[in-house]
Design a protein around this motif. Structure first.
Motif, short mmCIF file in Angstrom:
data_model
loop_
_atom_site.label_atom_id
_atom_site.label_comp_id
_atom_site.label_asym_id
_atom_site.label_seq_id
_atom_site.Cartn_x
_atom_site.Cartn_y
_atom_site.Cartn_z
N PHE A 1 0.75 2.64 -8.48
CA PHE A 1 0.71 1.90 -7.21
C PHE A 1 1.06 2.81 -6.04
O PHE A 1 0.45 2.73 -4.98
CB PHE A 1 1.70 0.73 -7.28
CG PHE A 1 1.72 -0.15 -6.07
CD1 PHE A 1 0.65 -1.00 -5.80
CD2 PHE A 1 2.79 -0.14 -5.20
CE1 PHE A 1 0.67 -1.83 -4.70
CE2 PHE A 1 2.81 -0.96 -4.09
CZ PHE A 1 1.75 -1.80 -3.84
N MET B 1 -4.24 -2.35 -8.05
CA MET B 1 -3.38 -2.90 -7.00
C MET B 1 -3.25 -1.92 -5.84
O MET B 1 -3.23 -2.33 -4.68
CB MET B 1 -2.00 -3.24 -7.56
CG MET B 1 -2.05 -4.38 -8.55
SD MET B 1 -0.43 -4.77 -9.21
CE MET B 1 0.33 -5.51 -7.79
N ARG C 1 -4.22 -2.61 -1.92
CA ARG C 1 -3.05 -2.66 -1.04
C ARG C 1 -3.43 -2.78 0.44
O ARG C 1 -2.90 -3.61 1.16
CB ARG C 1 -2.24 -1.39 -1.26
CG ARG C 1 -0.82 -1.48 -0.84
CD ARG C 1 -0.04 -0.33 -1.43
NE ARG C 1 -0.16 0.85 -0.61
CZ ARG C 1 0.14 2.08 -1.04
NH1 ARG C 1 0.53 2.27 -2.27
NH2 ARG C 1 0.02 3.10 -0.24
N TRP D 1 -4.88 -6.35 1.26
CA TRP D 1 -4.38 -7.53 0.55
C TRP D 1 -4.30 -8.76 1.44
O TRP D 1 -4.37 -9.88 0.95
CB TRP D 1 -3.05 -7.24 -0.10
CG TRP D 1 -1.88 -7.21 0.84
CD1 TRP D 1 -1.43 -6.14 1.52
CD2 TRP D 1 -1.05 -8.32 1.20
NE1 TRP D 1 -0.37 -6.50 2.30
CE2 TRP D 1 -0.11 -7.82 2.12
CE3 TRP D 1 -1.00 -9.65 0.84
CZ2 TRP D 1 0.85 -8.63 2.69
CZ3 TRP D 1 -0.04 -10.45 1.41
CH2 TRP D 1 0.88 -9.94 2.33
N ALA E 1 -2.14 -8.01 -10.92
CA ALA E 1 -0.73 -8.42 -10.86
C ALA E 1 -0.47 -9.51 -11.88
O ALA E 1 0.53 -9.49 -12.60
CB ALA E 1 -0.40 -8.92 -9.45
N VAL F 1 8.22 -6.12 -9.16
CA VAL F 1 8.68 -6.30 -7.79
C VAL F 1 7.51 -6.39 -6.80
O VAL F 1 7.54 -7.19 -5.87
CB VAL F 1 9.68 -5.19 -7.41
CG1 VAL F 1 9.15 -3.84 -7.73
CG2 VAL F 1 10.08 -5.26 -5.97
N PHE F 2 6.42 -5.65 -7.00
CA PHE F 2 5.34 -5.74 -6.01
C PHE F 2 4.62 -7.08 -6.09
O PHE F 2 4.14 -7.59 -5.09
CB PHE F 2 4.34 -4.59 -6.05
CG PHE F 2 4.02 -4.02 -7.38
CD1 PHE F 2 3.91 -4.80 -8.50
CD2 PHE F 2 3.78 -2.65 -7.51
CE1 PHE F 2 3.59 -4.26 -9.72
CE2 PHE F 2 3.46 -2.10 -8.74
CZ PHE F 2 3.37 -2.91 -9.83
N VAL F 3 4.60 -7.65 -7.30
CA VAL F 3 3.95 -8.95 -7.44
C VAL F 3 4.74 -10.01 -6.69
O VAL F 3 4.19 -10.79 -5.91
CB VAL F 3 3.80 -9.32 -8.93
CG1 VAL F 3 3.12 -10.66 -9.09
CG2 VAL F 3 3.06 -8.23 -9.68
N TYR G 1 4.23 -9.42 -2.89
CA TYR G 1 2.96 -9.91 -2.34
C TYR G 1 2.92 -11.44 -2.31
O TYR G 1 2.44 -12.04 -1.36
CB TYR G 1 1.77 -9.38 -3.14
CG TYR G 1 1.40 -7.97 -2.76
CD1 TYR G 1 1.14 -7.64 -1.43
CD2 TYR G 1 1.30 -6.97 -3.70
CE1 TYR G 1 0.81 -6.36 -1.06
CE2 TYR G 1 0.98 -5.66 -3.33
CZ TYR G 1 0.72 -5.37 -2.01
OH TYR G 1 0.40 -4.10 -1.64
N ALA H 1 5.15 -12.55 0.58
CA ALA H 1 4.54 -12.21 1.87
C ALA H 1 3.35 -13.12 2.13
O ALA H 1 3.11 -13.56 3.25
CB ALA H 1 4.11 -10.75 1.87
N TYR H 2 2.59 -13.44 1.08
CA TYR H 2 1.42 -14.30 1.23
C TYR H 2 1.86 -15.71 1.61
O TYR H 2 1.32 -16.32 2.53
CB TYR H 2 0.62 -14.32 -0.07
CG TYR H 2 -0.76 -14.90 0.10
CD1 TYR H 2 -1.78 -14.11 0.61
CD2 TYR H 2 -1.03 -16.22 -0.22
CE1 TYR H 2 -3.06 -14.62 0.79
CE2 TYR H 2 -2.30 -16.74 -0.03
CZ TYR H 2 -3.31 -15.95 0.47
OH TYR H 2 -4.56 -16.45 0.66
N VAL I 1 5.22 -2.02 -0.19
CA VAL I 1 4.55 -3.31 -0.04
C VAL I 1 4.77 -3.86 1.38
O VAL I 1 3.84 -4.32 2.02
CB VAL I 1 5.07 -4.32 -1.08
CG1 VAL I 1 4.61 -5.73 -0.75
CG2 VAL I 1 4.62 -3.93 -2.47
#
Lengths: 299, 313
Positions: A236, A252, A256, A259, A270, B144-146, B149, B152-153, B260
């Motif tokens: 990533f 991903m 990025r 997104w 994900a 953590v990135f999932v 996102y 944030a979404y 992110v």
């Protein structure tokens, strides 16, 4: 001395420690620990998807198709396409291969390496302080950072990712095994085996190793789960496998920048990554409960 | 007490030594000739040799290590291969968001996780316990990135109640600063909450089975008193240990979270340094984070004696 035969010393004594649940009664085990069944089934499904990827309606995961960039979820492209027109469904299915290979390889290598270091530490006492200080030092570097730093030294490839993550995970297993070895050496059956003249290699192989296996297997499943996450993190941030490799982290990373407008690029890898890690963790929790009689009693 | 503190502090010295040696080896083993990189494309062989001599690059490993260590203890972490700035200065410029993010994350995580773990242990076997444990397994498994996102979404793009990305420094007001950190902290903290809730539950279960807890109940101590006064204090040691060890997860997670959420902190500094192969920067950040990690775990060791006075012996 050699004429004195040691009657059945090995086959009787190890029976003392292994928990009863290991022997047979697979169905009962699965019923009592649903985590093993659910986790195992999901891991099995992922392995199937990874192996059967070429026959599940996928196209070449690296094939560029500039005419069909950033198509949303549709009949032709179930998970849409990325900025280069590559089919995300195909990339996600092939990505399962990368994640699973890294997860399993790191779990196996870190367990083997940690087992080796732990055994040496437990048996060669002069080396113990040195080895354990080195392990402490390596453990003091957060594993993701260590893996990142190691990847900075080499070219991005699946093999190097496996090595980098393995190095960061070995100390945990080494510490675990060393602790168990020191405990086992005080056990009456080990003292009896030593008194009976069992040589060290045989002692290690027949008495020590089998009794350390259960916790190491549990630890290995957790390592497998973290290895898959760390691999995705490396990809990533661009420190892992080359971007062309279809891995969940790479997909991903490609999604990025976009997104906020094209969330599906990030969403599918994900989702698959989360489900796979969850499955491995469930399996690990189930195995821990099943293999640890003390935990069983407390439930 | 003093001898315990001294012993613990002394024990961290070899660990820091090994960390320093490992981190130094990274630069030592790094591919490419630093002298050639610093000299630039048009440098002659003599110029490169001169730079190499001035940097002491042809000296033996241990001499270079000693020299490097001397510089490090004087807060000189070298200069970035890419920008030419001192690494310590670059770290100083970017430490605010990372420090704020980690402190807020730990604060949120501990206030959430400990009560969750206590409740799960109290209601052991009920649906409340199961729900909390399912949440813990999820928090542990969803990377953590999932989480980042998703948050944030949901809160940034859809509900529009918090900033989607970016960081507002404290100097531009406390509330914008806090608002820009809430989502990253929740994303980063998910795994930490899961970890702490699990260990709190396990430690509490062990303590609640003790005789003195039954005694406390028998003499009429209320449920809250039993849980939070009698039991939790004795369950604190494993929780504090794991809280300290879990900082490694936070440190690793920062790199991803900052990427992110586009936060200009040490995490993004690391991620950029990797892409540019800026070894002195990587080295400096890894060294700093490891140092912080060791110090935090030293503090944890010292906290033991606060929760369990027997350890002072």
């Amino acid at each position: 001395m050699s004429e004195i035969s040691l009657p059945e010393e090995a086959s009787v004594l190890p029976e003392i420690l292994p928990p009863p649940a290991v022997h047979g009664r697979v169905v009962g085990l699965v019923l009592r620990h649903p985590g093993i069944a659910i986790g195992g089934a999901l891991v099995g499904l992922m392995i199937f998807l990874a192996l059967a990827a070429p026959w599940l309606g996928t196209v070449d995961p690296e094939a560029l198709d500039p005419a069909n960039m950033l198509i949303g979820v549709s009949a032709g492209h179930w998970f849409g396409t990325d900025m280069l027109g590559r089919d995300i469904y195909s990339r996600v299915l092939y990505g399962a291969r990368v994640s699973l290979i890294v997860g399993f390889a790191v779990a196996a290598l870190a367990s083997a390496g940690g087992m080796g270091i732990g055994l040496v530490s437990g048996f060669v006492r002069p080396l113990d302080p040195v080895l354990m200080r080195i392990m402490d030092g390596v453990m003091a570097i957060p594993s993701i950072l260590l893996a990142i730093a190691l990847m900075a030294l080499t070219q991005g490839s699946v093999g190097n990712v496996i090595i980098a993550i393995t190095i960061s995970q070995v100390p945990q297993v080494a510490r675990l095994v060393r602790g168990m070895v020191l405990g086992l050496r005080e056990q009456p059956f080990v003292e009896a085996a030593i008194a009976a003249g069992t040589r060290t290699p045989r002692l290690i192989w027949r008495h020590i190793v089998p009794n350390t296996l259960a916790p190491v297997i549990v630890q290995a499943t957790y390592i497998c789960a973290s290895a898959m996450i760390i691999e995705a993190i490396l990809d990533f941030i661009g420190a892992g496998t080359p971007p062309v490799v279809p891995s969940w982290g790479n997909i991903m990373a490609e999604g990025r920048a976009l997104w906020q407008v094209k969330p599906f690029i990030v969403f599918f890898p994900a989702f698959f990554l989360s489900v796979t890690v969850l499955a491995v963790n469930l399996l690990g929790d189930g195995l821990r409960d099943a293999l640890d009689p003390r935990g069983e009693a407390r439930r | 007490m003093l001898s315990y503190v001294v012993r613990r502090v002394l024990a961290t010295i070899p660990v820091m030594g090994i960390v320093a040696l490992t981190v130094f080896s990274l630069l030592y083993l790094a591919p490419g000739d630093p002298a050639a990189i610093i000299a630039g494309d048009q440098a002659t062989t003599e110029q490169i040799a001169q730079i190499r001599a001035s940097l002491g690059l042809s000296q033996p490993f241990l001499v270079r290590f000693a020299h490097w260590l001397w510089q490090v203890v004087h807060f000189n972490l070298g200069t970035s291969v890419f920008t030419g700035q001192p690494v310590s200065g670059m770290i100083g410029q970017r430490i605010e968001p990372t420090l704020a993010l980690m402190i807020l994350t730990m604060a949120i995580a501990i206030t959430l996780a400990v009560p969750l773990g206590v409740i799960a242990a109290w209601k052991q076997g009920t649906w409340i316990d199961r729900a909390i444990m399912v949440f813990a397994v999820l928090g542990f498994s969803v990377p953590v990135f999932v989480v980042g996102y998703l948050l944030a979404y949901l809160f940034g793009l859809t509900l529009r109640i918090l900033p989607v990305q970016g960081f507002t420094p404290l100097s531009q007001g406390f509330w914008p600063f806090l608002a820009s950190l809430i989502l990253p902290s929740l994303a980063l903290g998910a795994i930490y909450v899961a970890l702490l809730a699990r260990i709190t539950r396990a430690a509490m279960l062990e303590v609640l089975a003790q005789d003195y807890v039954r005694t406390a109940r028998a003499k009429g101590v209320g449920q809250g008193g039993v849980l939070f006064v009698h039991a939790l204090k004795n369950a604190a040691n494993p929780v504090v240990t794991v809280a300290g060890l879990g900082v490694a997860l936070l440190i690793g997670g920062t790199v991803v979270t900052e990427t992110v959420f586009a936060i200009p902190g040490l995490g993004t500094l690391t991620a950029n340094a990797i892409l540019q192969r800026d070894y002195p920067v990587i080295q400096g950040v890894v060294l700093l984070f490891s140092f912080v990690y060791v110090v935090i775990n030293l503090i944890v060791d010292l906290l033991y004696s606060v929760f369990d006075p027997r350890i002072r012996l």
